[in-house]
Design a protein around this motif. Structure first.
Motif, PDB file in Angstrom:
ATOM      1  N   ASP A  21       0.698  -1.331  -0.189  1.00 35.48           N
ATOM      2  CA  ASP A  21       0.343  -0.181   0.033  1.00 35.48           C
ATOM      3  C   ASP A  21       0.911   1.172  -0.012  1.00 35.48           C
ATOM      4  N   THR A  23       0.002   4.492  -0.457  1.00 38.88           N
ATOM      5  CA  THR A  23      -1.542   5.313   0.076  1.00 38.88           C
ATOM      6  C   THR A  23      -0.727   6.954   1.268  1.00 38.88           C
ATOM      7  N   GLN A  62      -0.774   1.977 -11.192  1.00 38.33           N
ATOM      8  CA  GLN A  62      -1.786   1.875 -12.403  1.00 38.33           C
ATOM      9  C   GLN A  62      -2.656   0.702 -12.718  1.00 38.33           C
ATOM     10  N   LYS A  64      -2.141  -1.972 -11.048  1.00 41.18           N
ATOM     11  CA  LYS A  64      -1.864  -3.025 -10.064  1.00 41.18           C
ATOM     12  C   LYS A  64      -3.422  -2.250 -10.065  1.00 41.18           C
ATOM     13  N   GLU A  65      -4.514  -0.762 -10.423  1.00 38.75           N
ATOM     14  CA  GLU A  65      -5.564  -0.443 -10.372  1.00 38.75           C
ATOM     15  C   GLU A  65      -6.242  -0.593 -11.550  1.00 38.75           C
ATOM     16  N   HIS A  66      -5.777  -1.784 -12.916  1.00 44.56           N
ATOM     17  CA  HIS A  66      -6.335  -2.299 -13.858  1.00 44.56           C
ATOM     18  C   HIS A  66      -6.851  -1.045 -14.157  1.00 44.56           C
ATOM     19  N   ARG A  77      -3.545  11.217 -13.126  1.00 42.54           N
ATOM     20  CA  ARG A  77      -3.953  10.634 -11.732  1.00 42.54           C
ATOM     21  C   ARG A  77      -2.696  10.086 -10.401  1.00 42.54           C
TER      22      ARG A  77
END
Length: 173
Positions: A21, A23, A62, A64-66, A77
């Motif tokens: 993660d 974030t 990105q 991984k976030e499809h 983004r």
């Protein structure tokens, strides 16, 4: 030479490579002031190191976030210093010195944001092309780029990319 922002970029990349993660690390980048980032990335080598690692990390994040693969490079983004940018902004605006791509021709882009123009390297380095291509083709040799080793890493990436391409070229007899 140790630099907070190049270390942060390497840390984000490392976490992204391990599918962790990112974030809280990305939040640090978002709340960084642009003038502070510009002041601390005051040489082309520091800029290249930071932005190559960021490009690589966000490419992995990105994927991984499809995110739609056809638009992965154009989505704004990536949030750094309160500014939303795309992988194309990093590649063509920052690492390739504010160029606008029209087909296969590159022109200086007067439409980039002030942020992208401030972050851009001052002298073009042709080896950046090979690094970006290696990242997008998943043929990267290094876990992260380091300012102290940058020249050697760029040379090695270029040589590796060219040798891989030469091996895969079909012969026409």
């Amino acid at each position: 030479m140790k630099n907070y922002y190049t270390n942060l970029s390497a840390e984000i990349l490392s976490v992204a490579q391990s599918n962790g993660d990112t974030t809280s690390l990305r939040r640090q980048l978002y709340f960084t002031r642009a003038d502070k980032l510009e002041k601390n990335l005051n040489t082309d080598d520091l800029k290249k190191t930071f932005w190559i690692n960021i490009y690589y990390a966000y490419f992995l994040i990105q994927k991984k976030e499809h995110v739609d693969q056809d638009r992965i490079k154009t989505f704004k983004r990536i949030r750094i210093a309160g500014t939303a940018i795309s992988l194309n902004d990093i590649e063509f605006g920052i690492l390739k010195k504010s160029t606008l791509r029209v087909g296969t021709i590159h022109f200086e882009n007067i439409f980039h944001s002030k942020f992208v123009n401030k972050m851009a390297i001052s002298e073009m380095d042709y080896r950046i092309h090979f690094v970006i291509q290696s990242i997008t083709l998943k043929n990267i040799k290094f876990n992260f780029y380091d300012t102290d080793l940058l020249d050697d890493q760029l040379q090695e990436t270029m040589k590796n990319f060219i040798s891989q391409k030469l091996i895969k070229v079909p012969s026409f007899k």
